[in-house]
Design an enzyme around this catalytic site. Sequence first.
Site, PDB file in Angstrom:
ATOM      1  CG  ASP A  39       1.352  -5.144  -3.312  1.00  0.00           C
ATOM      2  OD1 ASP A  39       0.966  -6.278  -2.984  1.00  0.00           O
ATOM      3  OD2 ASP A  39       2.554  -4.785  -3.246  1.00  0.00           O
ATOM      4  CB  ILE A  40       3.973  -1.464  -0.356  1.00  0.00           C
ATOM      5  CG1 ILE A  40       4.737  -0.221   0.043  1.00  0.00           C
ATOM      6  CG2 ILE A  40       4.868  -2.689  -0.348  1.00  0.00           C
ATOM      7  CD1 ILE A  40       5.167  -0.226   1.512  1.00  0.00           C
ATOM      8  CG  ASN A  97       0.749 -15.909  -3.926  1.00  0.00           C
ATOM      9  OD1 ASN A  97       0.533 -16.576  -4.925  1.00  0.00           O
ATOM     10  ND2 ASN A  97       1.258 -14.688  -3.971  1.00  0.00           N
ATOM     11  CD  GLU A 105       7.603 -12.759   0.015  1.00  0.00           C
ATOM     12  OE1 GLU A 105       7.541 -11.534   0.132  1.00  0.00           O
ATOM     13  OE2 GLU A 105       8.548 -13.373  -0.520  1.00  0.00           O
ATOM     14  CB  VAL A 106       1.735 -10.808   4.318  1.00  0.00           C
ATOM     15  CG1 VAL A 106       1.047 -10.160   5.515  1.00  0.00           C
ATOM     16  CG2 VAL A 106       2.794  -9.864   3.734  1.00  0.00           C
ATOM     17  CG  HIS A 110      -2.448 -11.119   1.118  1.00  0.00           C
ATOM     18  ND1 HIS A 110      -1.907 -11.837   2.170  1.00  0.00           N
ATOM     19  CD2 HIS A 110      -1.563 -11.224   0.100  1.00  0.00           C
ATOM     20  CE1 HIS A 110      -0.730 -12.332   1.802  1.00  0.00           C
ATOM     21  NE2 HIS A 110      -0.507 -11.973   0.545  1.00  0.00           N
TER      22      HIS A 110
HETATM   23  P1  5GP Z   1       2.168 -12.536  -0.859  1.00  0.00           P
HETATM   24  O1  5GP Z   1       3.485 -12.877  -1.485  1.00  0.00           O
HETATM   25  O2  5GP Z   1       2.151 -12.839   0.617  1.00  0.00           O
HETATM   26  O3  5GP Z   1       1.009 -13.116  -1.600  1.00  0.00           O
HETATM   27  O4  5GP Z   1       2.000 -10.973  -1.058  1.00  0.00           O
HETATM   28  C1  5GP Z   1       2.321 -10.030  -0.088  1.00  0.00           C
HETATM   29  C2  5GP Z   1       2.143  -8.673  -0.747  1.00  0.00           C
HETATM   30  O5  5GP Z   1       2.113  -7.693   0.256  1.00  0.00           O
HETATM   31  C3  5GP Z   1       3.291  -8.299  -1.696  1.00  0.00           C
HETATM   32  O6  5GP Z   1       2.745  -8.038  -2.996  1.00  0.00           O
HETATM   33  C4  5GP Z   1       3.899  -7.055  -1.057  1.00  0.00           C
HETATM   34  O7  5GP Z   1       4.327  -6.096  -1.991  1.00  0.00           O
HETATM   35  C5  5GP Z   1       2.752  -6.542  -0.189  1.00  0.00           C
HETATM   36  N1  5GP Z   1       3.185  -5.817   1.003  1.00  0.00           N
HETATM   37  C6  5GP Z   1       4.120  -6.220   1.902  1.00  0.00           C
HETATM   38  N2  5GP Z   1       4.236  -5.307   2.889  1.00  0.00           N
HETATM   39  C7  5GP Z   1       3.346  -4.327   2.605  1.00  0.00           C
HETATM   40  C8  5GP Z   1       2.989  -3.121   3.275  1.00  0.00           C
HETATM   41  O8  5GP Z   1       3.529  -2.761   4.325  1.00  0.00           O
HETATM   42  N3  5GP Z   1       2.013  -2.368   2.695  1.00  0.00           N
HETATM   43  C9  5GP Z   1       1.399  -2.737   1.528  1.00  0.00           C
HETATM   44  N4  5GP Z   1       0.469  -1.929   1.059  1.00  0.00           N
HETATM   45  N5  5GP Z   1       1.700  -3.878   0.874  1.00  0.00           N
HETATM   46  C10 5GP Z   1       2.663  -4.654   1.416  1.00  0.00           C
END
Ligand code: 5GP
Length: 129
Positions: A39-40, A97, A105-106, A110
Amino acid sequence: MPIDATLPYDSGNIFARILRGEIPAKTVYEDEHALAFHDIAPQAPAHILVIPKGAYVSWDDFSARASDTEIAGFVRAVGHVARAAGMVKPGYRLLANTGPAGGQEVPHLHVHIFAGRLLGPMLAQRGEP
Ligand code: 5GP
């Protein structure tokens, strides 16, 4: 910004772009069904994301539409990544999530793998963010 997990798949999402090699990621594992990368913005000493290679918006979409082979391959990949990272004995946490209330968010499924410290309560306590 949390996403609506009932919307159609958007192939422009950031994880689709990582799968196509358009943007870099720190990959830790890849097979025909899954890709795992750091994760970034890690929220634990170890924070790995595992995504299916197929175009699925969320856990809901994946569990409804993916084939048994894709589901088995993805679940085995998550387990493999945790084992290979030495997380089994100390323990780890999985999180997927889903939709706005879940804070997704994505819009590509995942599973988060968190490890490396005591992870505390499963959910933030009332009044915490
Ligand atoms: P969500 O809130 O959708 O469950 O988690 C999305 C996750 O994706 C977050 O923990 C965020 O830090 C990670 N993330 C978002 N953009 C990127 C990216 O470009 N690269 C990586 N490796 N992780 C990302």
